[in-house]
Design an enzyme around this catalytic site. Structure first.
Site, mmCIF file in Angstrom:
data_model
loop_
_atom_site.group_PDB
_atom_site.id
_atom_site.type_symbol
_atom_site.label_atom_id
_atom_site.label_comp_id
_atom_site.label_asym_id
_atom_site.label_seq_id
_atom_site.Cartn_x
_atom_site.Cartn_y
_atom_site.Cartn_z
ATOM 1 C CG HIS A 174 3.952 -1.600 2.507
ATOM 2 N ND1 HIS A 174 2.739 -2.159 2.192
ATOM 3 C CD2 HIS A 174 4.224 -1.996 3.767
ATOM 4 C CE1 HIS A 174 2.300 -2.867 3.211
ATOM 5 N NE2 HIS A 174 3.190 -2.788 4.192
ATOM 6 C CE LYS B 191 -1.563 0.884 11.983
ATOM 7 N NZ LYS B 191 -2.033 -0.059 11.021
ATOM 8 C CB CYS C 180 -1.777 -4.237 19.516
ATOM 9 S SG CYS C 180 -0.663 -3.571 18.261
ATOM 10 C CE LYS D 220 -4.277 -6.015 4.255
ATOM 11 N NZ LYS D 220 -3.712 -7.214 4.725
ATOM 12 C CB CYS E 282 3.276 -6.151 16.097
ATOM 13 S SG CYS E 282 2.360 -4.627 16.254
ATOM 14 C CG HIS F 56 -0.390 -0.095 2.535
ATOM 15 N ND1 HIS F 56 0.502 0.841 2.995
ATOM 16 C CD2 HIS F 56 -0.555 -0.981 3.543
ATOM 17 C CE1 HIS F 56 0.864 0.535 4.234
ATOM 18 N NE2 HIS F 56 0.248 -0.575 4.587
#
Ligand code: MSP
Length: 533
Positions: free
Chosen positions: A21, A299, A143, A302, A129, A18
């Site tokens: 990256h 963020k 998380c 997905k 993670c 995405h």
């Protein structure tokens, strides 16, 4: 010849690439290209992190074995990275048997040095993670990255004696502050080390998709240990033959690992501790970039449904530009946007509107327009070939030259220290000044009187030279556009070392120089946001 070995993080194979990256890979690619263009021998390595629970579970959910799943995902990644013209020398995959052998060999070295021991592990594991969390690091029991509840894991595992290395790591960072950039991340890491390092669990009894532990094949090596080692195994760490020995001698230590701010602990603490344990020299630096967020500051994920496929962005931009944007250039604006828009080390925002705004302002109105004007005037007044004597340089010409000569070293300093946005702003200072030069010199007025011919040659040669310099500066960000501009200018360019000894030289464009036809490289985009981007 000096050398530069650069890596990016290797992406988890569980999902397609995405825009986040893409940001990291474009940063690294710009650096790799910058180094090559200044004549530095460069090895640029990126790839895929294929093992671990996350990939195992995703493959299982799709009813395929993990290897088949990863093979297909590698195709998806390579298609995207090739479209974006990333100039990697190696695309690594951690399921490569040679890498796996290397991981086992290193693990045995840790063991032989007394750094591996067996113990019981009970802790909280976030599959997203692929990392353990302590209660105190969770946000409302979740998380902090994935906002999911980590799973309780209770296993008999092998541990790595990380706690032994805290002092040595601190001493190393103090002696080599450039080891972690930017400073903000260095401070975070040293605080973590100062607060005391625990030994870490480095094997998993319940994960099958991984590298078997050499001393106990019923377990697999923790995916992060396996992944980090790629930086060494793919440049000849094994040194088992002449080729790997030569590679290792040429490239190690790595000059820079480029990673996201979320994974600095792995790269700045665990990785160097492992290298210390194995007696291998440490990399020279780790550069941690910020994150690309969605336009609402959230963020990209997905689950939030706001993951942007970089390839689709380029295709949509081309459509929105009425197909006038060449297919070969359609992914270049996104590369430029990511480098220009995000201040060094900070988070940045991606949205279609921001991209279009930047594209129209900097590429269509400034760079594209400049090239188009220069080429069309050269054709209109000289039939495309500058001929006749050039008049002497006048103050306006010298001013433009002075801007170029000031921009080049500032650009170089900024590029060398990952300040890509600043480097692009410097480049555009020249481009804008060149557009202003056209307004000031008024070639169309000069062209009315044949007595001004020598002056007109000088003005157009000066203009073309400023574009040549701008194209060289743009090359790490938009390699195909730079090459296209070079050929439009009638140069056999870019030369492989276009940024080495780059300096103002308008002589190139006088006396019989012929330029290509006038083009619109970046047609303006008016279209509204497409559904997919
Ligand atoms: N597999 C590990 C890295 C192992 S390196 C030995 C991993 N993979 S990842 O796919 O989750 O992330 C790969 C890289 O992309 C990381 O450096 C990460 O910070 C970066 N990014 C993922 N999402 C991002 C954004 N939204 N913005 C910028 N970079 C982001 O971590």
């Amino acid at each position: 010849m000096s050398k530069y070995y650069l890596t990016t993080a290797i992406d988890y194979a569980n999902g397609a690439p995405h825009i986040g990256h893409t940001f990291e890979k474009v940063l690294a690619d710009a650096m790799a290209r910058f180094q090559r263009l200044r004549g530095v021998d460069t090895w640029f390595q990126m790839g895929m992190d294929e093992h671990g629970l996350k990939v195992e579970q995703t493959a299982e959910a799709q009813g395929v074995d993990p290897q088949t799943f990863c093979d297909a995902m590698a195709e998806t990644y390579l298609r995207a990275w090739r479209a974006l013209d990333l100039s990697f020398d190696a695309f690594v995959r951690t399921s490569d048997p040679l890498h796996m052998k290397g991981v086992q060999a290193l693990f045995t070295r840790f063991h032989d040095n007394g750094d591996i021991f067996k113990g019981n592990y009970e802790g909280l594991y976030c599959v997203g993670c692929e990392a353990y969390y302590q209660e105190k690091d969770l946000l409302d029991g979740k998380c902090p990255v994935h906002h999911t509840e980590p799973k309780k894991v209770k296993e008999e595992n092998y541990f790595f004696a990380l706690s032994k290395y805290g002092e040595r790591l601190l001493r190393h960072i103090e002696a080599h502050p450039e080891f972690i950039e930017p400073e903000m991340r260095r401070n975070e890491v040293t605080n973590v080390i100062r607060s005391g390092l625990d030994d870490i669990s480095v094997s998993r009894a319940s994960v099958k998709w991984g590298v078997p532990l050499p001393m106990d094949p019923s377990q697999t090596i923790y995916v992060w240990i396996d992944a980090l080692l790629n930086y060494a195994t793919f440049v000849g760490l094994s040194q088992h033959d002449d080729a790997t020995r030569a590679m290792w001698a040429r490239w190690w230590p790595a000059d820079c690992h480029v990673v996201g701010k979320d994974i600095t602990r792995f790269h700045c603490i665990i990785w160097p501790a492992m290298l210390m344990s194995a007696g291998v020299e440490l990399p020279r630096s780790i550069y941690a970039h910020g994150w690309i967020m969605s336009s609402d500051g959230g963020k990209l994920s997905k689950t939030a449904g706001n993951v942007v496929d970089p390839v689709v962005v380029g295709e949509e931009l081309r459509k929105a530009a009425g197909e006038g944007l060449a297919e070969a250039l359609m992914h270049e604006p996104l590369r430029y946007f990511l480098l220009r828009e995000v201040p060094a080390g900070r988070d940045g925002e991606f949205s279609w509107d921001l991209l279009v705004e930047r594209y129209n302002a900097d590429l269509a109105n400034e760079l594209g327009n400049l090239l188009n004007r220069a080429l069309s005037m050269t054709h209109r007044y000289f039939g495309g070939t500058l001929d006749g004597e050039s008049g002497p340089a006048e103050p306006l010409d010298l001013e433009l030259q002075a801007v170029a000569s000031d921009v080049i070293p500032k650009y170089t300093r900024a590029m060398s220290t990952w300040q890509f946005s600043a480097a692009m702003q410097e480049t555009w200072r020249l481009i804008k000044r060149a557009n202003q030069y056209v307004q000031e010199t008024e070639p169309w007025t000069l062209a009315r009187d044949p007595a001004n011919r020598a002056r007109l040659v000088r003005v157009l040669a000066t203009l073309l030279e400023s574009i040549r310099i701008a194209a060289a500066l743009v090359a790490p960000a938009m390699p195909r556009s730079a090459a296209r501009i070079g050929s439009d200018l009638g140069l056999s360019w870019p030369s492989p070392h276009a940024l080495k000894d780059l300096e103002w030289s308008p002589r190139l464009f006088a006396l019989g120089h012929t330029v290509g036809a006038a083009v619109v490289l970046f047609p303006r985009v008016q279209a509204p946001k497409p559904a997919q981007a």
